[in-house]
Structure formats: C-alpha cells, structure tokens
Design an enzyme around this catalytic site. Sequence first.
Site, PDB file in Angstrom:
ATOM      1  N   ILE A  99       1.108  -1.151   0.162  1.00 56.80           N
ATOM      2  CA  ILE A  99       0.325  -0.289   0.150  1.00 56.80           C
ATOM      3  C   ILE A  99       0.783   1.318   0.143  1.00 56.80           C
ATOM      4  CG2 ILE A  99      -0.101  -0.276   2.476  1.00 56.80           C
ATOM      5  CD1 ILE A  99      -2.367   1.605   2.415  1.00 56.80           C
ATOM      6  N   SER A 100       0.680   2.264  -1.252  1.00 54.58           N
ATOM      7  CA  SER A 100       1.318   3.490  -1.241  1.00 54.58           C
ATOM      8  C   SER A 100       1.521   4.346  -0.177  1.00 54.58           C
ATOM      9  CB  SER A 100       1.273   4.719  -2.506  1.00 54.58           C
ATOM     10  OG  SER A 100       1.599   3.289  -3.882  1.00 54.58           O
TER      11      SER A 100
END
Length: 249
Positions: free
Chosen positions: A95-96
């Site tokens: 997940i960024s």
Amino acid sequence: MAPAPVPRVVARPAAGPLGPALSPVARPAPRPQGAGLDSSAFRAAMVRRLQLQGLAHEGVVAAMQAVERHRFVDSALVSQAYEDTSLPIGLGQTISKPSVVARMAELLCEGRELPMGRVLEIGTGCGYQAAVLSHLSREVYSIERLRGLHEKARENLRWFRLSNVHLLFGDGMLGFDRGAPYAGIIAAAGGEALPQAWLDQLAVGGRLVAPARTATGQQHLMVVDRTAQGWVSKTLDVVNFVPLKSGTV
C-alpha cells in the site's frame, strides 16, 4: 471548501471478461481497530503532517481525512497504518505511502472542478487509493491484474459501501476501453513508457498521473494532459513504484 458530495447512484458496467462492478453490501459490525487506536485522531494527525509537507488541495485533504487507512492493512500492521510508510499487502505488493497517494491525487485534481467525472485507476492493490478517489470523482473504475489482490480489495471496500467504485480484474496495461473516455487516469505501477492505451482513453481535457522510467534511467512521476491538439506531458518527482506488468495472475 470541501467538494460537493459524490453522487452514489451510478450506472454499472455490463458484466464482461474483466469482472463485475463492486456491489453495495450491508455494513458489517464494526471490526476491532487495534489496541488503543483512535482512528479519527490518528487520521487527523496524518493529514496535518501531509499539510506540513505541502498538501494544500482542500478536496484531497478532506478525502485523506475521510478514508480509514487501517482497514486496508493486515491486523498486525494496524499500529503503523497512519505513519507515512508503505506496508506489505501480500503477493509482493504494498500500500503506497499516504504522502504518495495524496501527492498523486492532488496532481490529478489540481485546477479542476470537483467532483471530477469518471476516473480509471491502474493497480487496485488493497483498494485504499480507490476509496480516496471515490471522494474526488463521480465514478471510479479500478483494475487489478492479481486476482488475490482484486478479491482482497473487494472485501476491504465492502465496509465503505461505495456504489461509485467498480472493481475490475484484468490487464491494466490495456486500460478499460468500455469505460472511456476518462477525466482522469492514475497508475500505481511504472514501466518503461506510458502505455498508448492509457493516452488514447483520456478524454480531451483529461489528465493522466503515472510513474514511468525516463532517459535518466530513474522512475519519475509523469503528468499528461490531453488537449484538442494532442498530449502535453510534465516530468516531476523521482519515485519508486512496483514494475508495471502485463497479463493476469
């Protein structure tokens, strides 16, 4: 001023090889949030840090405040959900960072009236960015090539009952022609160049935000605007996204 509420009644795409749209489901009972985690306070602190780093777009600020990031990470990582760090979500993907999601969303929205029209996201991952985009656009099509992540995102997003988000399983390098043209396209993976399919599926007046490798050999964030005369691109920050790949797994 915060953006107008996003319409929640939208046309659903016909069933096809890329899979059905995300169906609204009943809200489940609240899930544990981790020992001592005050989600609202942690989100507010995260957003304040983003603003100190330069986030200024009011619509993006509101979207980042609204979406509970801890619902998109494994329970063992909940305590890190509101730190500015990428976290593993399985299958070699992450997940960024919140700062990266906010930066890309701000670039997509900059100088444009909200809510935007239809937006295409390449690389659903765990579904977090799609949830953020749902607050900024009338309709979000999000495509994922890894079936395991496609299913995980579907489960994660059920909680939010976002009837304007459509999850698709398929090859993101091809975009999604049946939903085109798009007011915006955003990608969470970077290749050697921007696929022509993405450029072709942008509406005139539309904007693409995606990483790509430049002549320097580094991966940069690219912004491409489509005009009546063609495409105008800008090369911005050095970034480090997962590789863009074709096909489905």
